[in-house]
Structure formats: C-alpha cells, structure tokens
Design a protein around this motif. Sequence first.
Motif, PDB file in Angstrom:
ATOM      1  N   PHE A  29      -3.119 -14.143  -5.935  1.00  0.00           N
ATOM      2  CA  PHE A  29      -2.929 -13.080  -4.960  1.00  0.00           C
ATOM      3  C   PHE A  29      -3.381 -13.645  -3.619  1.00  0.00           C
ATOM      4  O   PHE A  29      -4.531 -14.074  -3.482  1.00  0.00           O
ATOM      5  CB  PHE A  29      -3.797 -11.862  -5.296  1.00  0.00           C
ATOM      6  CG  PHE A  29      -3.374 -11.120  -6.531  1.00  0.00           C
ATOM      7  CD1 PHE A  29      -2.519 -10.041  -6.443  1.00  0.00           C
ATOM      8  CD2 PHE A  29      -3.847 -11.486  -7.778  1.00  0.00           C
ATOM      9  CE1 PHE A  29      -2.129  -9.334  -7.571  1.00  0.00           C
ATOM     10  CE2 PHE A  29      -3.472 -10.791  -8.912  1.00  0.00           C
ATOM     11  CZ  PHE A  29      -2.609  -9.715  -8.810  1.00  0.00           C
ATOM     12  N   THR A  30      -2.487 -13.656  -2.629  1.00  0.00           N
ATOM     13  CA  THR A  30      -2.846 -14.190  -1.323  1.00  0.00           C
ATOM     14  C   THR A  30      -2.441 -13.221  -0.216  1.00  0.00           C
ATOM     15  O   THR A  30      -1.496 -12.451  -0.362  1.00  0.00           O
ATOM     16  CB  THR A  30      -2.148 -15.548  -1.058  1.00  0.00           C
ATOM     17  OG1 THR A  30      -0.732 -15.369  -1.149  1.00  0.00           O
ATOM     18  CG2 THR A  30      -2.606 -16.609  -2.044  1.00  0.00           C
ATOM     19  N   ALA A  31      -3.190 -13.291   0.883  1.00  0.00           N
ATOM     20  CA  ALA A  31      -2.868 -12.517   2.089  1.00  0.00           C
ATOM     21  C   ALA A  31      -3.196 -13.400   3.279  1.00  0.00           C
ATOM     22  O   ALA A  31      -4.338 -13.859   3.407  1.00  0.00           O
ATOM     23  CB  ALA A  31      -3.666 -11.223   2.139  1.00  0.00           C
ATOM     24  N   GLY A  32      -2.209 -13.689   4.107  1.00  0.00           N
ATOM     25  CA  GLY A  32      -2.426 -14.533   5.270  1.00  0.00           C
ATOM     26  C   GLY A  32      -2.917 -15.925   4.917  1.00  0.00           C
ATOM     27  O   GLY A  32      -3.720 -16.502   5.639  1.00  0.00           O
ATOM     28  N   GLY A  33      -2.487 -16.442   3.782  1.00  0.00           N
ATOM     29  CA  GLY A  33      -2.889 -17.778   3.362  1.00  0.00           C
ATOM     30  C   GLY A  33      -4.242 -17.843   2.674  1.00  0.00           C
ATOM     31  O   GLY A  33      -4.670 -18.911   2.251  1.00  0.00           O
ATOM     32  N   VAL A  34      -4.920 -16.709   2.545  1.00  0.00           N
ATOM     33  CA  VAL A  34      -6.241 -16.658   1.903  1.00  0.00           C
ATOM     34  C   VAL A  34      -6.082 -16.131   0.488  1.00  0.00           C
ATOM     35  O   VAL A  34      -5.430 -15.108   0.269  1.00  0.00           O
ATOM     36  CB  VAL A  34      -7.204 -15.747   2.709  1.00  0.00           C
ATOM     37  CG1 VAL A  34      -8.545 -15.603   2.013  1.00  0.00           C
ATOM     38  CG2 VAL A  34      -7.376 -16.272   4.115  1.00  0.00           C
ATOM     39  N   GLU A  35      -6.701 -16.805  -0.473  1.00  0.00           N
ATOM     40  CA  GLU A  35      -6.637 -16.364  -1.869  1.00  0.00           C
ATOM     41  C   GLU A  35      -7.606 -15.208  -2.099  1.00  0.00           C
ATOM     42  O   GLU A  35      -8.803 -15.317  -1.831  1.00  0.00           O
ATOM     43  CB  GLU A  35      -6.984 -17.520  -2.808  1.00  0.00           C
ATOM     44  CG  GLU A  35      -6.805 -17.166  -4.262  1.00  0.00           C
ATOM     45  CD  GLU A  35      -7.019 -18.353  -5.189  1.00  0.00           C
ATOM     46  OE1 GLU A  35      -7.743 -18.179  -6.188  1.00  0.00           O
ATOM     47  OE2 GLU A  35      -6.463 -19.439  -4.919  1.00  0.00           O
ATOM     48  N   ASP A  54     -11.896 -12.187  -5.600  1.00  0.00           N
ATOM     49  CA  ASP A  54     -12.823 -12.654  -4.570  1.00  0.00           C
ATOM     50  C   ASP A  54     -13.806 -11.544  -4.210  1.00  0.00           C
ATOM     51  O   ASP A  54     -13.447 -10.365  -4.175  1.00  0.00           O
ATOM     52  CB  ASP A  54     -12.038 -13.099  -3.330  1.00  0.00           C
ATOM     53  CG  ASP A  54     -12.911 -13.822  -2.343  1.00  0.00           C
ATOM     54  OD1 ASP A  54     -13.442 -13.150  -1.426  1.00  0.00           O
ATOM     55  OD2 ASP A  54     -13.079 -15.053  -2.484  1.00  0.00           O
ATOM     56  N   GLU A  55     -15.038 -11.936  -3.912  1.00  0.00           N
ATOM     57  CA  GLU A  55     -16.081 -10.957  -3.579  1.00  0.00           C
ATOM     58  C   GLU A  55     -15.817 -10.222  -2.273  1.00  0.00           C
ATOM     59  O   GLU A  55     -16.459  -9.207  -1.991  1.00  0.00           O
ATOM     60  CB  GLU A  55     -17.439 -11.647  -3.550  1.00  0.00           C
ATOM     61  CG  GLU A  55     -17.874 -12.108  -4.929  1.00  0.00           C
ATOM     62  CD  GLU A  55     -19.233 -12.777  -4.931  1.00  0.00           C
ATOM     63  OE1 GLU A  55     -19.897 -12.791  -3.877  1.00  0.00           O
ATOM     64  OE2 GLU A  55     -19.633 -13.266  -5.992  1.00  0.00           O
ATOM     65  N   ASN A  76       0.844  -1.196   0.000  1.00  0.00           N
ATOM     66  CA  ASN A  76       0.000   0.000   0.000  1.00  0.00           C
ATOM     67  C   ASN A  76       0.879   1.246   0.000  1.00  0.00           C
ATOM     68  O   ASN A  76       2.105   1.155  -0.050  1.00  0.00           O
ATOM     69  CB  ASN A  76      -0.990  -0.019   1.169  1.00  0.00           C
ATOM     70  CG  ASN A  76      -0.313   0.064   2.529  1.00  0.00           C
ATOM     71  OD1 ASN A  76       0.871   0.407   2.654  1.00  0.00           O
ATOM     72  ND2 ASN A  76      -1.056  -0.265   3.570  1.00  0.00           N
ATOM     73  N   ASN A  77       0.271   2.388   0.088  1.00  0.00           N
ATOM     74  CA  ASN A  77       0.995   3.660   0.026  1.00  0.00           C
ATOM     75  C   ASN A  77       1.976   3.840   1.180  1.00  0.00           C
ATOM     76  O   ASN A  77       2.953   4.567   1.059  1.00  0.00           O
ATOM     77  CB  ASN A  77      -0.008   4.813  -0.017  1.00  0.00           C
ATOM     78  CG  ASN A  77       0.642   6.123  -0.352  1.00  0.00           C
ATOM     79  OD1 ASN A  77       1.652   6.163  -1.059  1.00  0.00           O
ATOM     80  ND2 ASN A  77       0.086   7.204   0.146  1.00  0.00           N
ATOM     81  N   GLU A  78       1.720   3.169   2.311  1.00  0.00           N
ATOM     82  CA  GLU A  78       2.619   3.260   3.470  1.00  0.00           C
ATOM     83  C   GLU A  78       3.724   2.213   3.420  1.00  0.00           C
ATOM     84  O   GLU A  78       4.521   2.108   4.351  1.00  0.00           O
ATOM     85  CB  GLU A  78       1.827   3.110   4.776  1.00  0.00           C
ATOM     86  CG  GLU A  78       0.978   4.320   5.131  1.00  0.00           C
ATOM     87  CD  GLU A  78      -0.336   4.343   4.360  1.00  0.00           C
ATOM     88  OE1 GLU A  78      -0.935   3.265   4.166  1.00  0.00           O
ATOM     89  OE2 GLU A  78      -0.741   5.434   3.935  1.00  0.00           O
ATOM     90  N   GLY A  79       3.761   1.398   2.364  1.00  0.00           N
ATOM     91  CA  GLY A  79       4.783   0.374   2.234  1.00  0.00           C
ATOM     92  C   GLY A  79       4.457  -0.929   2.941  1.00  0.00           C
ATOM     93  O   GLY A  79       5.298  -1.816   3.040  1.00  0.00           O
ATOM     94  N   GLN A  80       3.222  -1.065   3.443  1.00  0.00           N
ATOM     95  CA  GLN A  80       2.801  -2.297   4.108  1.00  0.00           C
ATOM     96  C   GLN A  80       2.225  -3.263   3.079  1.00  0.00           C
ATOM     97  O   GLN A  80       1.532  -2.860   2.150  1.00  0.00           O
ATOM     98  CB  GLN A  80       1.759  -1.997   5.187  1.00  0.00           C
ATOM     99  CG  GLN A  80       2.281  -1.077   6.269  1.00  0.00           C
ATOM    100  CD  GLN A  80       1.166  -0.538   7.135  1.00  0.00           C
ATOM    101  OE1 GLN A  80       0.030  -0.407   6.699  1.00  0.00           O
ATOM    102  NE2 GLN A  80       1.505  -0.209   8.372  1.00  0.00           N
ATOM    103  N   GLU A  81       2.494  -4.539   3.273  1.00  0.00           N
ATOM    104  CA  GLU A  81       2.051  -5.546   2.312  1.00  0.00           C
ATOM    105  C   GLU A  81       0.534  -5.729   2.357  1.00  0.00           C
ATOM    106  O   GLU A  81      -0.036  -5.992   3.413  1.00  0.00           O
ATOM    107  CB  GLU A  81       2.744  -6.879   2.603  1.00  0.00           C
ATOM    108  CG  GLU A  81       2.448  -7.936   1.573  1.00  0.00           C
ATOM    109  CD  GLU A  81       3.262  -9.193   1.776  1.00  0.00           C
ATOM    110  OE1 GLU A  81       4.446  -9.188   1.386  1.00  0.00           O
ATOM    111  OE2 GLU A  81       2.711 -10.150   2.343  1.00  0.00           O
ATOM    112  N   VAL A  82      -0.101  -5.578   1.199  1.00  0.00           N
ATOM    113  CA  VAL A  82      -1.533  -5.820   1.045  1.00  0.00           C
ATOM    114  C   VAL A  82      -1.747  -7.298   0.740  1.00  0.00           C
ATOM    115  O   VAL A  82      -2.630  -7.951   1.287  1.00  0.00           O
ATOM    116  CB  VAL A  82      -2.124  -4.946  -0.084  1.00  0.00           C
ATOM    117  CG1 VAL A  82      -3.577  -5.285  -0.353  1.00  0.00           C
ATOM    118  CG2 VAL A  82      -1.965  -3.472   0.245  1.00  0.00           C
TER     119      VAL A  82
END
Length: 194
Positions: A135-141, A168-169, A115-121
């Motif tokens: 695209f995954t975040a915390g193991g979730v697609e 994903d919705e 994101n704009n603050e450099g944190q991983e989305v």
Amino acid sequence: MSWQNTNQLLVKEHIGMFKAASNYDVFDLHSGEQVLACREPNLGFFTRMLRFTDYTSMTPFDVQVTDAAGNLVVQVTRGISLWRSHVQVHDGYGQPLGSFRQKMLSIGGAFQVLNNEGQEVCKLQGKWTGWEFKFTAGGVELARVTKKWNGTGKEFFTSADNYVLDIDESIAPESDAHKLIIAAVMCIDKVLKE
C-alpha cells in the motif's frame, strides 16, 4: 487485546477442500491472540455454486469483519463483476468508508483505495514475481501484505492461504485509512488472485 493496538496481523484463511465462502481469522502476530474474524455469512445458493466454476472471480461477495466481541468493524461488498471490480466498504454502523477500484491491465494486480469522497487514500500494488502487495501513497509505503507459506502439501490440497499484514505506525489505529487497509486485505484473494 484490540485489533487497533497492533500494526502486525496474521490473516489465516479457513482450510477447506470444497468451500465457497471466504472465512478468515485475524491474529495479533506477536501475541497470537485472535483480534478479528472475517466471514461471508450471506452467501446465496447460485453464488455458492458459481464459486466452484471458472466464473468465481465474477461472483458477488459480502465479507463482514468483526472484532473479538462480535461487533461489526467493516463490511466489504461487491456485486457481480464482469471486467473491473468496484468494491464498497462500510463501517460497523453501515456508513460508507470508501471503496476499491481495480486497475485494468496491471502487472501483479492493483487497485485504488478511495475514501468516501472518491479521493485516493493509497494504492495497492502487487509484484508480478511473487505474492507480495504494498500500500503506497505519494511514493511512501503505508503497509505491506506478504503470503506466509504453510508447506507445499497443505496449500496444494486445500484452498487456504495465510497472510501477514504490516501497517506502518504512521497510520492512526482509529483512522478510516487503517480500516480501509484491513478491508483491502480481505479483497486481495477475491479481486486479484482468483
């Protein structure tokens, strides 16, 4: 139909035997209606020439994604890249949305979506066995990109590719994450596959 009202998009690259610019049309997968256009209008002479050499993966790019009315939605830019790509993403008003940072030595290709603050989305990770990205975040697609084949002859003799993007919705259509995922799809060829 608006690009924000669909979670399934077909990204069609323009066909060309000798093309330097990356140009895509994006359609709603179900209605077939074009919802976005992705163009690289500001391609300089030297960049254009280098796109036909082994240095194409190092060349800068400026991809502009517009909606059906011609309004800028996101702008994806990168300068010259020697080792690891760092791509900047801005919204339609020129404000920073985030960036993509390529991971070194990943099997199948990968980069972080920040994101704009450099944190991983989320992370974008490809499979080494084929042309599929998640695209995954915390193991979730959160989203998946797959290549849609047009037939061996067409893809063998041209440089055109087609992709299907499934978001994903749970990702809100007006969110920055939604825009960053769409922008990231425009970078797969440029950053990971060239």
